[in-house]
Design a protein around this motif. Structure first.
Motif, PDB file in Angstrom:
ATOM      1  N   ILE A 218      -9.497  52.655  -8.034  1.00 25.49           N
ATOM      2  CA  ILE A 218     -10.724  53.405  -7.804  1.00 25.49           C
ATOM      3  C   ILE A 218     -11.719  53.300  -7.899  1.00 25.49           C
ATOM      4  CG2 ILE A 218     -11.230  54.944  -5.483  1.00 25.49           C
ATOM      5  CD1 ILE A 218      -8.707  54.039  -5.189  1.00 25.49           C
ATOM      6  N   CYS A 221     -15.756  56.667  -8.559  1.00 24.24           N
ATOM      7  CA  CYS A 221     -14.637  58.016  -8.616  1.00 24.24           C
ATOM      8  C   CYS A 221     -15.941  59.523  -8.198  1.00 24.24           C
ATOM      9  CB  CYS A 221     -13.325  58.033  -9.736  1.00 24.24           C
ATOM     10  SG  CYS A 221     -13.111  60.480  -9.314  1.00 24.24           S
ATOM     11  N   PRO A 222     -15.791  59.250  -7.390  1.00 25.98           N
ATOM     12  CA  PRO A 222     -17.189  61.119  -7.079  1.00 25.98           C
ATOM     13  C   PRO A 222     -17.354  62.038  -8.202  1.00 25.98           C
ATOM     14  CG  PRO A 222     -15.541  60.814  -5.086  1.00 25.98           C
ATOM     15  CD  PRO A 222     -14.925  59.874  -5.645  1.00 25.98           C
ATOM     16  N   ILE A 223     -15.658  62.279  -8.495  1.00 26.59           N
ATOM     17  CA  ILE A 223     -16.003  63.561  -9.394  1.00 26.59           C
ATOM     18  C   ILE A 223     -15.961  62.461 -10.729  1.00 26.59           C
ATOM     19  CG2 ILE A 223     -15.105  65.248  -7.895  1.00 26.59           C
ATOM     20  CD1 ILE A 223     -11.988  64.983  -8.569  1.00 26.59           C
ATOM     21  N   MET A 225     -13.390  60.790 -12.346  1.00 25.03           N
ATOM     22  CA  MET A 225     -11.644  61.385 -13.202  1.00 25.03           C
ATOM     23  C   MET A 225     -11.484  60.935 -14.329  1.00 25.03           C
ATOM     24  SD  MET A 225      -9.410  63.420 -12.193  1.00 25.03           S
ATOM     25  CE  MET A 225      -8.944  63.613 -10.905  1.00 25.03           C
ATOM     26  N   ALA A 234     -11.157  56.172 -11.003  1.00 26.36           N
ATOM     27  CA  ALA A 234      -9.718  56.895 -10.972  1.00 26.36           C
ATOM     28  C   ALA A 234      -8.667  56.110 -10.507  1.00 26.36           C
ATOM     29  CB  ALA A 234      -9.397  58.203  -9.709  1.00 26.36           C
ATOM     30  N   ASP A 239      -4.454  59.750 -10.600  1.00 24.65           N
ATOM     31  CA  ASP A 239      -5.192  60.368 -10.387  1.00 24.65           C
ATOM     32  C   ASP A 239      -5.561  61.150  -8.427  1.00 24.65           C
ATOM     33  OD1 ASP A 239      -5.424  60.142 -12.871  1.00 24.65           O
ATOM     34  OD2 ASP A 239      -6.976  58.966 -12.103  1.00 24.65           O
ATOM     35  N   CYS A 240      -4.988  59.974  -7.549  1.00 30.67           N
ATOM     36  CA  CYS A 240      -5.506  60.396  -6.552  1.00 30.67           C
ATOM     37  C   CYS A 240      -4.389  60.976  -5.854  1.00 30.67           C
ATOM     38  CB  CYS A 240      -6.209  58.616  -5.892  1.00 30.67           C
ATOM     39  SG  CYS A 240      -7.724  58.054  -6.794  1.00 30.67           S
ATOM     40  N   CYS A 243      -4.787  64.781  -6.505  1.00 26.18           N
ATOM     41  CA  CYS A 243      -5.934  65.329  -6.558  1.00 26.18           C
ATOM     42  C   CYS A 243      -6.377  65.840  -5.203  1.00 26.18           C
ATOM     43  CB  CYS A 243      -7.469  63.828  -6.483  1.00 26.18           C
ATOM     44  SG  CYS A 243      -9.086  63.909  -6.270  1.00 26.18           S
ATOM     45  N   TYR A 245      -8.453  66.147  -2.691  1.00 20.29           N
ATOM     46  CA  TYR A 245      -9.943  65.407  -2.406  1.00 20.29           C
ATOM     47  C   TYR A 245      -9.059  64.327  -1.707  1.00 20.29           C
ATOM     48  CZ  TYR A 245     -13.209  68.457  -4.698  1.00 20.29           C
ATOM     49  OH  TYR A 245     -13.994  69.542  -5.387  1.00 20.29           O
ATOM     50  N   TYR A 246      -7.923  64.163  -2.401  1.00 22.41           N
ATOM     51  CA  TYR A 246      -7.697  62.936  -1.640  1.00 22.41           C
ATOM     52  C   TYR A 246      -7.214  63.415  -0.110  1.00 22.41           C
ATOM     53  CZ  TYR A 246      -3.671  59.615  -0.920  1.00 22.41           C
ATOM     54  OH  TYR A 246      -2.531  58.676   0.078  1.00 22.41           O
ATOM     55  N   ILE A 254      -7.948  54.031   0.443  1.00 21.03           N
ATOM     56  CA  ILE A 254      -7.876  54.971  -0.015  1.00 21.03           C
ATOM     57  C   ILE A 254      -8.596  56.398   1.699  1.00 21.03           C
ATOM     58  CG2 ILE A 254      -6.669  55.918  -2.351  1.00 21.03           C
ATOM     59  CD1 ILE A 254      -8.796  57.262  -2.798  1.00 21.03           C
TER      60      ILE A 254
HETATM   61  S1  SF4 Z   1      -9.313  60.542  -4.606  1.00 25.54           S
HETATM   62 FE1  SF4 Z   1      -9.970  62.289  -6.040  1.00 25.54          FE
HETATM   63  S2  SF4 Z   1      -9.415  61.094  -8.015  1.00 25.54           S
HETATM   64 FE2  SF4 Z   1      -9.446  59.515  -6.148  1.00 25.54          FE
HETATM   65  S3  SF4 Z   1     -11.523  58.501  -5.737  1.00 25.54           S
HETATM   66 FE3  SF4 Z   1     -11.479  60.093  -4.420  1.00 25.54          FE
HETATM   67  S4  SF4 Z   1     -12.391  62.008  -6.060  1.00 25.54           S
HETATM   68 FE4  SF4 Z   1     -11.519  60.748  -7.491  1.00 25.54          FE
END
Ligand code: SF4
Ligand SMILES: [Zn+2]
Length: 282
Positions: A218, A221-223, A225, A234, A239-240, A243, A245-246, A254
């Motif tokens: 992805i 990734c806003p955080i 990763m 990510a 990761d996702c 996570c 935020y998933y 996603i």
């Molecule tokens: S779900 Fe989490 S790890 Fe995946 S892109 Fe979003 S913030 Fe990043």
């Protein structure tokens, strides 16, 4: 299966506990399931119980008697404890999100053995303008077919699992299982989990999956990763799906709430409040 002693019989159209009746045939009771004559066995060796008079024990006596007793308890109760409700995001390994706290709720009314949308729930409980079903699992859990119908009718349903209790349940214990906080009580279906999943999905960003060799990435990734040459990304599988935020998938990607940092119901409500979004809150 262990031998389950019949502890309730019917006398003058009323459910009575073995402790309330005279010994022997004088108990004047019939079986709640097969309506056969019962004899009250109140000796010193075995727990006091009913047996069928001059007949074999019937298959459904124990189950039916507990169902009727549970219904009676609910009919006479003012409150019932309902378990906490959690939303599990499908195909994710993130922790479930708490949607409703465990709490005592007022019972306004109770109906028993009433057909609703092709289902006969054990008990229908009306509370504060809403209704939910209570199913008592003695020998038969809610089967696929019944669950499908429950989901279709969108009525939240609690199951109380008495099947693993390997001893006779007294009247007081049964009251505890039905009305109090206990681990035998759980939500089998709750319409709020569907509503909240929809809310989270609606507010999430759609982020496409880029397939690179064996990996699914992805980008942005806003955080942050991971980063590659300064660009955040990510890994979907590593990761996702772990996570917070998933929130599941859409066609080619996603659903991610990382940019809004919404991981819980409280995050969602705060976000809506702070952004003055005109969305109806539950
Ligand atoms: S779900 Fe989490 S790890 Fe995946 S892109 Fe979003 S913030 Fe990043
Ligand atoms: Zn019977």
């Amino acid at each position: 299966m262990k031998k389950q002693h019949l502890l309730y019989g019917i006398r003058n159209n009323k459910l009575v506990h073995i402790s309330e009746v005279e010994k022997g045939i004088k108990c004047d009771c019939t079986c709640p399931a097969c309506k056969g004559r019962l004899i009250a066995k109140k000796g010193n060796k075995v727990i006091h119980h009913f047996a069928h008079y001059n007949a074999d024990e019937c298959e459904y006596g124990y189950q039916t008697s507990l169902h009727l007793a549970a219904k009676e308890i609910l009919l006479n109760a003012k409150e019932i404890f309902i378990p906490a409700l959690f939303l599990k995001i499908p195909f994710s390994n993130r922790y479930p999100i708490k949607i409703v706290d465990a709490q005592m709720v007022k019972i306004d009314n109770v109906e028993v053995e009433k057909t609703q949308d092709n289902i006969i729930p054990d008990v229908i409980v009306y509370s504060l303008g809403r209704k939910f079903y209570v199913e008592i699992f003695v020998t038969h859990a809610i089967d696929e077919d019944k669950l499908k119908k429950i989901k279709k009718s969108k009525i939240s349903t609690i199951e109380i699992d008495l099947s693993k209790i390997d001893r006779e349940i007294t009247d007081e214990e049964l009251k505890h299982f039905i009305l109090d906080d206990c681990e035998e009580k759980s939500w089998k279906y709750n319409v709020n989990t569907e509503l909240w999943l929809e809310k989270f999905k609606m507010i999430a960003d759609k982020k496409a999956i880029s397939v690179r060799r064996m990996a699914q990435h992805i980008d942005y990734c806003p955080i942050k990763m991971r980063t590659y040459r300064g660009k955040p990304y990510a890994n979907f599988r590593d990761d996702c799906i772990y996570c917070e935020y998933y929130f599941g998938d859409y066609d080619n990607g996603i659903l991610c709430t990382g940019s809004k940092m919404i991981a819980t119901k409280e995050d969602y409500l705060n976000y809506i409040k702070n952004n003055n979004k005109n969305i109806i809150m539950d």
